[in-house]
Design a protein around this motif. Structure first.
Motif, PDB file in Angstrom:
ATOM      1  N   MET A   1       0.798  -1.120  -0.020  1.00 36.02           N
ATOM      2  CA  MET A   1      -0.009  -0.035  -0.052  1.00 36.02           C
ATOM      3  C   MET A   1       1.012   1.263   0.058  1.00 36.02           C
ATOM      4  O   MET A   1       0.473   2.208  -0.365  1.00 36.02           O
ATOM      5  CB  MET A   1      -1.067   0.063   1.220  1.00 36.02           C
ATOM      6  CG  MET A   1      -1.949  -1.082   0.990  1.00 36.02           C
ATOM      7  SD  MET A   1      -2.668  -1.138  -0.514  1.00 36.02           S
ATOM      8  CE  MET A   1      -4.167  -0.427  -0.657  1.00 36.02           C
ATOM      9  N   GLY A   2       2.128   1.211   0.450  1.00 34.58           N
ATOM     10  CA  GLY A   2       3.153   2.196   0.518  1.00 34.58           C
ATOM     11  C   GLY A   2       4.433   1.709  -0.311  1.00 34.58           C
ATOM     12  O   GLY A   2       4.425   0.373  -0.783  1.00 34.58           O
ATOM     13  N   ILE A   3       5.642   2.247  -0.456  1.00 31.70           N
ATOM     14  CA  ILE A   3       6.631   1.807  -1.055  1.00 31.70           C
ATOM     15  C   ILE A   3       7.871   1.989  -0.140  1.00 31.70           C
ATOM     16  O   ILE A   3       7.948   3.135   0.173  1.00 31.70           O
ATOM     17  CB  ILE A   3       6.902   2.276  -2.311  1.00 31.70           C
ATOM     18  CG1 ILE A   3       5.759   1.747  -3.246  1.00 31.70           C
ATOM     19  CG2 ILE A   3       8.266   1.706  -2.922  1.00 31.70           C
ATOM     20  CD1 ILE A   3       5.845   2.348  -4.771  1.00 31.70           C
ATOM     21  N   GLY A   4       8.550   1.250   0.163  1.00 31.56           N
ATOM     22  CA  GLY A   4       9.476   1.445   1.346  1.00 31.56           C
ATOM     23  C   GLY A   4      10.697   0.396   0.983  1.00 31.56           C
ATOM     24  O   GLY A   4      10.731  -0.620   0.089  1.00 31.56           O
TER      25      GLY A   4
ATOM     26  N   GLY B   1       9.823   4.998  -1.849  1.00 29.98           N
ATOM     27  CA  GLY B   1       8.698   5.586  -2.017  1.00 29.98           C
ATOM     28  C   GLY B   1       8.507   7.025  -2.472  1.00 29.98           C
ATOM     29  O   GLY B   1       7.681   7.651  -3.117  1.00 29.98           O
ATOM     30  N   HIS B   2       9.504   7.763  -2.121  1.00 30.47           N
ATOM     31  CA  HIS B   2       9.490   9.169  -2.044  1.00 30.47           C
ATOM     32  C   HIS B   2      10.514   9.824  -3.200  1.00 30.47           C
ATOM     33  O   HIS B   2      10.982  10.820  -3.010  1.00 30.47           O
ATOM     34  CB  HIS B   2       9.564   9.895  -0.825  1.00 30.47           C
ATOM     35  CG  HIS B   2       8.473   9.479   0.165  1.00 30.47           C
ATOM     36  ND1 HIS B   2       7.002   9.992  -0.185  1.00 30.47           N
ATOM     37  CD2 HIS B   2       8.133   8.704   0.940  1.00 30.47           C
ATOM     38  CE1 HIS B   2       6.294   9.306   0.561  1.00 30.47           C
ATOM     39  NE2 HIS B   2       6.836   8.360   1.385  1.00 30.47           N
TER      40      HIS B   2
ATOM     41  N   CYS C   1       3.420  12.927   1.576  1.00 26.39           N
ATOM     42  CA  CYS C   1       4.744  13.666   2.257  1.00 26.39           C
ATOM     43  C   CYS C   1       4.800  15.014   2.061  1.00 26.39           C
ATOM     44  O   CYS C   1       5.473  15.855   2.416  1.00 26.39           O
ATOM     45  CB  CYS C   1       5.930  13.151   1.829  1.00 26.39           C
ATOM     46  SG  CYS C   1       6.229  13.549   0.081  1.00 26.39           S
ATOM     47  N   GLY C   2       3.730  15.461   1.043  1.00 26.24           N
ATOM     48  CA  GLY C   2       3.660  16.998   0.780  1.00 26.24           C
ATOM     49  C   GLY C   2       4.146  17.257  -0.691  1.00 26.24           C
ATOM     50  O   GLY C   2       4.080  18.297  -1.187  1.00 26.24           O
ATOM     51  N   SER C   3       5.134  16.342  -1.366  1.00 24.89           N
ATOM     52  CA  SER C   3       5.649  16.595  -2.551  1.00 24.89           C
ATOM     53  C   SER C   3       4.835  15.925  -3.743  1.00 24.89           C
ATOM     54  O   SER C   3       3.701  15.389  -3.320  1.00 24.89           O
ATOM     55  CB  SER C   3       6.907  15.862  -2.549  1.00 24.89           C
ATOM     56  OG  SER C   3       7.728  16.162  -3.731  1.00 24.89           O
ATOM     57  N   ASN C   4       4.980  16.444  -5.015  1.00 20.90           N
ATOM     58  CA  ASN C   4       4.214  15.857  -5.871  1.00 20.90           C
ATOM     59  C   ASN C   4       5.190  15.001  -6.924  1.00 20.90           C
ATOM     60  O   ASN C   4       6.266  14.800  -6.901  1.00 20.90           O
ATOM     61  CB  ASN C   4       4.111  16.891  -6.827  1.00 20.90           C
ATOM     62  CG  ASN C   4       2.994  17.778  -6.452  1.00 20.90           C
ATOM     63  OD1 ASN C   4       3.244  18.741  -5.739  1.00 20.90           O
ATOM     64  ND2 ASN C   4       1.779  17.699  -6.760  1.00 20.90           N
ATOM     65  N   GLY C   5       4.399  13.865  -7.356  1.00 22.96           N
ATOM     66  CA  GLY C   5       4.976  12.935  -8.172  1.00 22.96           C
ATOM     67  C   GLY C   5       5.836  11.874  -7.551  1.00 22.96           C
ATOM     68  O   GLY C   5       6.828  11.256  -8.306  1.00 22.96           O
ATOM     69  N   CYS C   6       5.782  11.460  -6.301  1.00 22.18           N
ATOM     70  CA  CYS C   6       6.545  10.617  -5.544  1.00 22.18           C
ATOM     71  C   CYS C   6       6.029   9.183  -6.243  1.00 22.18           C
ATOM     72  O   CYS C   6       5.056   8.920  -6.598  1.00 22.18           O
ATOM     73  CB  CYS C   6       6.430  10.757  -4.258  1.00 22.18           C
ATOM     74  SG  CYS C   6       7.014  12.008  -3.135  1.00 22.18           S
ATOM     75  N   LEU C   7       7.070   8.270  -5.968  1.00 25.41           N
ATOM     76  CA  LEU C   7       6.681   6.938  -6.755  1.00 25.41           C
ATOM     77  C   LEU C   7       5.625   6.233  -6.026  1.00 25.41           C
ATOM     78  O   LEU C   7       4.994   5.598  -6.445  1.00 25.41           O
ATOM     79  CB  LEU C   7       8.131   6.214  -6.466  1.00 25.41           C
ATOM     80  CG  LEU C   7       7.947   4.672  -7.071  1.00 25.41           C
ATOM     81  CD1 LEU C   7       7.705   4.450  -8.381  1.00 25.41           C
ATOM     82  CD2 LEU C   7       9.397   3.872  -6.396  1.00 25.41           C
TER      83      LEU C   7
ATOM     84  N   GLY D   1      10.574   1.242 -12.279  1.00 29.11           N
ATOM     85  CA  GLY D   1      11.684   1.091 -13.094  1.00 29.11           C
ATOM     86  C   GLY D   1      12.688   2.150 -13.308  1.00 29.11           C
ATOM     87  O   GLY D   1      13.692   1.996 -13.126  1.00 29.11           O
ATOM     88  N   VAL D   2      11.881   3.323 -13.466  1.00 31.66           N
ATOM     89  CA  VAL D   2      12.815   4.894 -13.579  1.00 31.66           C
ATOM     90  C   VAL D   2      13.420   4.683 -12.232  1.00 31.66           C
ATOM     91  O   VAL D   2      14.734   5.199 -11.896  1.00 31.66           O
ATOM     92  CB  VAL D   2      11.789   5.703 -13.718  1.00 31.66           C
ATOM     93  CG1 VAL D   2      12.572   7.325 -13.496  1.00 31.66           C
ATOM     94  CG2 VAL D   2      11.224   5.703 -15.112  1.00 31.66           C
ATOM     95  N   ALA D   3      12.944   4.783 -10.947  1.00 35.87           N
ATOM     96  CA  ALA D   3      13.354   4.951  -9.820  1.00 35.87           C
ATOM     97  C   ALA D   3      14.343   3.818  -9.451  1.00 35.87           C
ATOM     98  O   ALA D   3      15.422   4.365  -8.859  1.00 35.87           O
ATOM     99  CB  ALA D   3      12.290   5.136  -8.569  1.00 35.87           C
ATOM    100  N   LEU D   4      14.152   2.703  -9.710  1.00 35.33           N
ATOM    101  CA  LEU D   4      15.207   1.523  -9.689  1.00 35.33           C
ATOM    102  C   LEU D   4      16.367   2.149 -10.328  1.00 35.33           C
ATOM    103  O   LEU D   4      17.328   1.673  -9.928  1.00 35.33           O
ATOM    104  CB  LEU D   4      14.585   0.318  -9.919  1.00 35.33           C
ATOM    105  CG  LEU D   4      15.410  -0.780  -9.936  1.00 35.33           C
ATOM    106  CD1 LEU D   4      15.773  -1.090  -8.490  1.00 35.33           C
ATOM    107  CD2 LEU D   4      14.796  -2.208 -10.525  1.00 35.33           C
TER     108      LEU D   4
END
Length: 175
Positions: A8-11, A32-33, A45-51, A115-118
């Protein structure tokens, strides 16, 4: 190695020389951020476009739910007995495996973002292994193959070729 939990989240847990790396303040591993689209949706978290806002289990479910509410036909509705609030990642994975185009597209987009974040993490840390767990990969372990394309497109060739991607065999105990 790095353990990435996509539920449900990403860590993530980063392991160096057999020890969990916690960072100077104890909050290392906020995979995830990582921003994957600076114009993307608002994250908790208040940011935009986090994973996490774009590819977590809850983001995947929300994308499918919104599309069905807008009239997109999908086997997911039937699997949830018409109750859109009861849609699960398992329903979406099962529908994708049955060639449901909505489920497939939403999962494909989520995996592309992961994949982009990875690729960034592989470039930064050059791990030997990245092990995936959490509800999304338990429901759809075949997503691992789809991660290889954006990884090879974006990570440095040597790092991309050396890192091994795996799905945890520990199920819900992987974390």
């Amino acid at each position: 190695f790095i353990y990435v939990d996509v539920g449900m989240g990403i860590g993530a847990g980063i392991f160096v020389d057999g020890n969990l790396y916690r960072g100077s303040g104890g909050s290392a591993g906020e995979f995830g951020h990582i921003t994957v689209d600076e114009r993307g949706p608002l994250c908790c978290c208040g940011s935009n476009g986090c994973l996490e806002a774009m590819a977590s289990g809850s983001a995947i479910i929300q994308s499918v739910r919104v599309a069905i509410e807008k009239g997109v036909d999908s086997k997911v509705r039937e699997m949830a007995n018409g109750a859109l609030d009861d849609i699960t990642i398992e329903h979406i994975a099962q529908a994708a495996n049955q060639n449901d185009s909505l489920a497939f597209r939403v999962l494909d987009e989520a995996i592309s973002h992961i994949g982009v974040a990875l690729a960034d993490v592989v470039n930064l840390l050059n791990p030997s292994f990245v092990i995936f767990g959490g509800g999304v990969f338990r429901a759809a372990p075949l997503l691992l193959e789809a991660l290889k394309r954006p990884l090879k497109q974006r990570a440095l060739e040597k790092s991309a070729n050396e890192v091994q991607l795996k799905v945890s065999a520990l199920g819900s105990e992987a974390g």
